[in-house]
Design an enzyme around this catalytic site. Structure first.
Site, PDB file in Angstrom:
ATOM      1  N   ALA A  69       0.811  -1.226   0.000  1.00  0.00           N
ATOM      2  CA  ALA A  69       0.000   0.000   0.000  1.00  0.00           C
ATOM      3  C   ALA A  69       0.843   1.274   0.000  1.00  0.00           C
ATOM      4  O   ALA A  69       0.304   2.361   0.185  1.00  0.00           O
ATOM      5  CB  ALA A  69      -0.930  -0.010   1.198  1.00  0.00           C
ATOM      6  N   ALA A  70       2.138   1.151  -0.237  1.00  0.00           N
ATOM      7  CA  ALA A  70       3.007   2.330  -0.165  1.00  0.00           C
ATOM      8  C   ALA A  70       2.627   3.402  -1.178  1.00  0.00           C
ATOM      9  O   ALA A  70       2.612   4.592  -0.860  1.00  0.00           O
ATOM     10  CB  ALA A  70       4.467   1.922  -0.338  1.00  0.00           C
ATOM     11  N   GLY A  71       2.296   3.013  -2.391  1.00  0.00           N
ATOM     12  CA  GLY A  71       1.893   3.988  -3.404  1.00  0.00           C
ATOM     13  C   GLY A  71       0.585   4.668  -3.061  1.00  0.00           C
ATOM     14  O   GLY A  71       0.434   5.879  -3.239  1.00  0.00           O
ATOM     15  N   ASP A  72      -0.357   3.895  -2.556  1.00  0.00           N
ATOM     16  CA  ASP A  72      -1.638   4.476  -2.130  1.00  0.00           C
ATOM     17  C   ASP A  72      -1.425   5.469  -0.996  1.00  0.00           C
ATOM     18  O   ASP A  72      -2.023   6.544  -0.966  1.00  0.00           O
ATOM     19  CB  ASP A  72      -2.598   3.380  -1.674  1.00  0.00           C
ATOM     20  CG  ASP A  72      -2.981   2.442  -2.807  1.00  0.00           C
ATOM     21  OD1 ASP A  72      -3.137   2.916  -3.947  1.00  0.00           O
ATOM     22  OD2 ASP A  72      -3.121   1.239  -2.547  1.00  0.00           O
TER      23      ASP A  72
END
Length: 130
Positions: A69-72
């Site tokens: 979920a790093a990009g989110d």
């Protein structure tokens, strides 16, 4: 990086400096009509190109656990910081912190930090190369 490479048509191979590749990729995306470009580059940070600005924003040092979920997290934190009126580079740095903090935790939704957690992380974390 993967999306920037695909959209711009500029392969990373042959570029020693990540910022040089990111500049070329951003230019490729501009030719497609993108006015502003931010390329997230994991542990290399993020490249920002818009409004005459063309700069790498350093990553925060973490021991990555799960990047799901790093990009989110980056996108949500960037949107929030810009909506609050923060200057662009500060907003991108804040978003890099959110992405790094998320990648240092297991899971997707459970790994997303609160604003207070991001602020506390920034106070104690080290930037890559720093």
């Amino acid at each position: 990086e993967t999306e920037a490479e695909a959209y711009s048509g500029v392969p990373q191979a042959g570029y020693g400096d990540p910022a040089d590749w990111a500049r070329a990729a951003a230019e490729g995306m501009r030719r497609l009509g993108a006015a502003n470009v931010i390329i997230t580059m994991a542990d290399k940070g993020a490249f920002v190109s818009f409004g005459g600005l063309s700069e790498m924003v350093p990553a925060y040092s973490v021991d990555p656990v799960d990047s799901t979920a790093a990009g989110d997290s980056f996108n949500a934190a960037l949107t929030m910081a810009l909506a609050e009126g923060r200057p662009t580079l500060e907003a991108v740095s804040y978003a890099c912190a959110a992405g790094a903090l998320t990648a240092s935790r297991e899971g997707a939704q459970a790994s997303l930090p609160t604003g207070e957690e991001i602020k506390a992380f920034i106070r104690t974390a080290k930037l890559k190369g720093g």
